[in-house]
Scaffold this motif. Structure first.
Motif, short mmCIF file in Angstrom:
data_model
loop_
_atom_site.label_atom_id
_atom_site.label_comp_id
_atom_site.label_asym_id
_atom_site.label_seq_id
_atom_site.Cartn_x
_atom_site.Cartn_y
_atom_site.Cartn_z
N LEU A 211 36.40 -37.66 6.25
CA LEU A 211 36.18 -38.11 4.89
C LEU A 211 37.54 -38.35 4.25
N SER A 212 37.70 -39.49 3.58
CA SER A 212 39.02 -39.85 3.06
C SER A 212 38.93 -40.42 1.65
N VAL A 213 40.00 -40.17 0.87
CA VAL A 213 40.14 -40.77 -0.47
C VAL A 213 41.52 -41.40 -0.56
N PRO A 214 41.66 -42.43 -1.39
CA PRO A 214 42.99 -43.03 -1.56
C PRO A 214 43.88 -42.16 -2.45
N LEU A 215 45.17 -42.20 -2.21
CA LEU A 215 46.14 -41.55 -3.08
C LEU A 215 46.82 -42.64 -3.90
N LYS A 216 46.69 -42.55 -5.22
CA LYS A 216 47.22 -43.57 -6.10
C LYS A 216 48.31 -42.98 -6.99
N ASN A 217 49.26 -43.85 -7.36
CA ASN A 217 50.27 -43.41 -8.32
C ASN A 217 49.75 -43.66 -9.73
N LEU A 218 50.58 -43.35 -10.73
CA LEU A 218 50.14 -43.48 -12.11
C LEU A 218 49.87 -44.93 -12.53
N ARG A 219 50.43 -45.89 -11.77
CA ARG A 219 50.15 -47.31 -12.05
C ARG A 219 48.83 -47.76 -11.43
N GLY A 220 48.23 -46.90 -10.61
CA GLY A 220 46.98 -47.25 -9.97
C GLY A 220 47.15 -47.89 -8.61
N ASP A 221 48.39 -47.94 -8.10
CA ASP A 221 48.63 -48.50 -6.77
C ASP A 221 48.29 -47.46 -5.70
N THR A 222 47.56 -47.86 -4.67
CA THR A 222 47.28 -46.98 -3.54
C THR A 222 48.48 -46.93 -2.62
N VAL A 223 49.06 -45.75 -2.45
CA VAL A 223 50.27 -45.61 -1.64
C VAL A 223 50.01 -44.88 -0.32
N GLU A 242 29.35 -33.25 0.65
CA GLU A 242 29.01 -32.29 -0.40
C GLU A 242 30.05 -31.18 -0.51
N ARG A 243 30.56 -30.72 0.63
CA ARG A 243 31.48 -29.59 0.61
C ARG A 243 32.91 -30.00 0.34
N CYS A 244 33.33 -31.15 0.91
CA CYS A 244 34.76 -31.49 0.90
C CYS A 244 35.18 -32.52 -0.12
N LEU A 245 34.26 -33.40 -0.56
CA LEU A 245 34.66 -34.47 -1.47
C LEU A 245 35.19 -33.93 -2.81
N PRO A 246 34.56 -32.93 -3.43
CA PRO A 246 35.12 -32.42 -4.69
C PRO A 246 36.56 -31.92 -4.55
N ALA A 247 36.85 -31.21 -3.47
CA ALA A 247 38.21 -30.70 -3.25
C ALA A 247 39.19 -31.84 -2.99
N LEU A 248 38.74 -32.87 -2.26
CA LEU A 248 39.60 -34.03 -2.03
C LEU A 248 39.91 -34.76 -3.33
N LEU A 249 38.91 -34.92 -4.17
CA LEU A 249 39.13 -35.61 -5.43
C LEU A 249 40.05 -34.81 -6.35
N GLN A 250 39.95 -33.49 -6.29
CA GLN A 250 40.85 -32.65 -7.08
C GLN A 250 42.29 -32.80 -6.59
N ALA A 251 42.48 -32.79 -5.27
CA ALA A 251 43.82 -32.98 -4.71
C ALA A 251 44.34 -34.37 -5.06
N GLN A 252 43.46 -35.37 -5.00
CA GLN A 252 43.83 -36.74 -5.35
C GLN A 252 44.38 -36.80 -6.77
N ALA A 253 43.70 -36.15 -7.71
CA ALA A 253 44.12 -36.18 -9.11
C ALA A 253 45.45 -35.46 -9.31
N GLN A 254 45.64 -34.36 -8.62
CA GLN A 254 46.88 -33.60 -8.76
C GLN A 254 48.07 -34.37 -8.17
N ILE A 255 47.85 -35.01 -7.03
CA ILE A 255 48.93 -35.77 -6.40
C ILE A 255 49.29 -37.00 -7.22
N ARG A 256 48.29 -37.61 -7.84
CA ARG A 256 48.55 -38.82 -8.65
C ARG A 256 49.58 -38.56 -9.74
N ASN A 257 49.56 -37.39 -10.32
CA ASN A 257 50.51 -37.07 -11.39
C ASN A 257 51.93 -36.92 -10.88
#
Length: 259
Positions: A211-223, A242-257
């Motif tokens: 399961l994968s999510v994109p990592l984006k910077n503050l400009r919205g570019d996927t890096v 169900e188990r992993c997507l919420p944690a991935l999305l949380q990590a995604q948001a933290q990395i974006r900053n």
């Protein structure tokens, strides 16, 4: 943003073709062909045999290639090139802490990768004690078309670039689950764009679900892309989401900053 994320063109007079060819010789070696003859290097790089010989001998003299009198192979000194990136680039340094946090929370393997031509190049990984695939380590390359990281990275491209990318690909069935129909793959990439994540079920390796999510910077570019990988015998696709997507999305948001 790392330099790989920015299109860059130089004047022809500034381009050093010899450096390009020397790097091509190094890239000719891979996991499937770790030892190559001079003729095989020439075939893999498009160089003449005479040119391949000169580059191989030069790299041997510099300590980047080993020669046993018959075959050539990469020497440990090549690791300096990758080590320089891992120690100096922002992306691995930013992603690593979140990868370890994610793996500790889920007790599953996780990795981050970037799109490099037809492949996804792993830039950071942690197993959390779960050895589910040999591809989950920094420096490994996997085909983008049959991986979750690859599909979310492709989904970030404009559609015309996705179409051009697909036109250039030869899709091999790595398992009985691998999507090899380009129209179906186009749909899977569009689905990843719509959902904001991608799941891949045993298309790269039997038993490997990702399961994968994109990592984006503050400009919205996927890096880059971030994933969690599990063994199919332990977790269904639905449970993975169900188990992993919420944690991935949380990590995604933290990395974006931080990107």
């Amino acid at each position: 943003m790392d330099s790989q994320d920015t299109a860059f063109t130089i004047q022809k007079r500034d381009f050093i073709a010899g450096l390009e060819k020397g790097l091509a010789v190094i890239e000719a070696f891979d996991q499937q062909q770790s030892r190559l003859s001079m003729t095989e290097v020439a075939q893999r790089t498009g160089l003449t045999r005479a040119a391949a010989r000169r580059y191989l001998l030069t790299l041997t003299q510099l300590g980047y290639v080993s020669y046993d009198g018959r075959m050539f192979s990469l020497a440990p000194k090549v690791l300096r090139l990758g080590q320089s990136y891992m120690h100096s680039a922002r992306l691995p340094r930013i992603v690593h802490p979140q990868l370890h946090k994610l793996a500790h929370t889920l007790q599953e393997a996780s990795s981050a990768g970037v799109l490099d031509a037809s492949d996804v190049l792993c830039v950071a990984a942690t197993t959390a004690g779960r050895i589910v695939s040999a591809t989950l380590q920094p420096g490994t390359r996997v085909p983008a078309y049959c991986t979750a990281n690859g599909r979310v990275l492709l989904a970030a491209l404009p559609q015309e670039k996705v179409d051009a990318w697909l036109d250039q690909q030869t899709l091999h069935a790595l398992t009985s689950y691998t999507v090899t129909n380009k129209e179906r793959l186009r749909i899977e990439i569009a689905r990843a764009r719509s959902l904001g994540y991608a799941t891949v079920d045993q298309e790269l390796e039997p038993g490997l679900r990702t399961l994968s999510v994109p990592l984006k910077n503050l400009r919205g570019d996927t890096v880059a892309a971030l994933n969690v990988s599990v063994h199919a015998a332990r977790m269904s696709i639905n449970d993975l989401q169900e188990r992993c997507l919420p944690a991935l999305l949380q990590a995604q948001a933290q990395i974006r900053n931080l990107l």
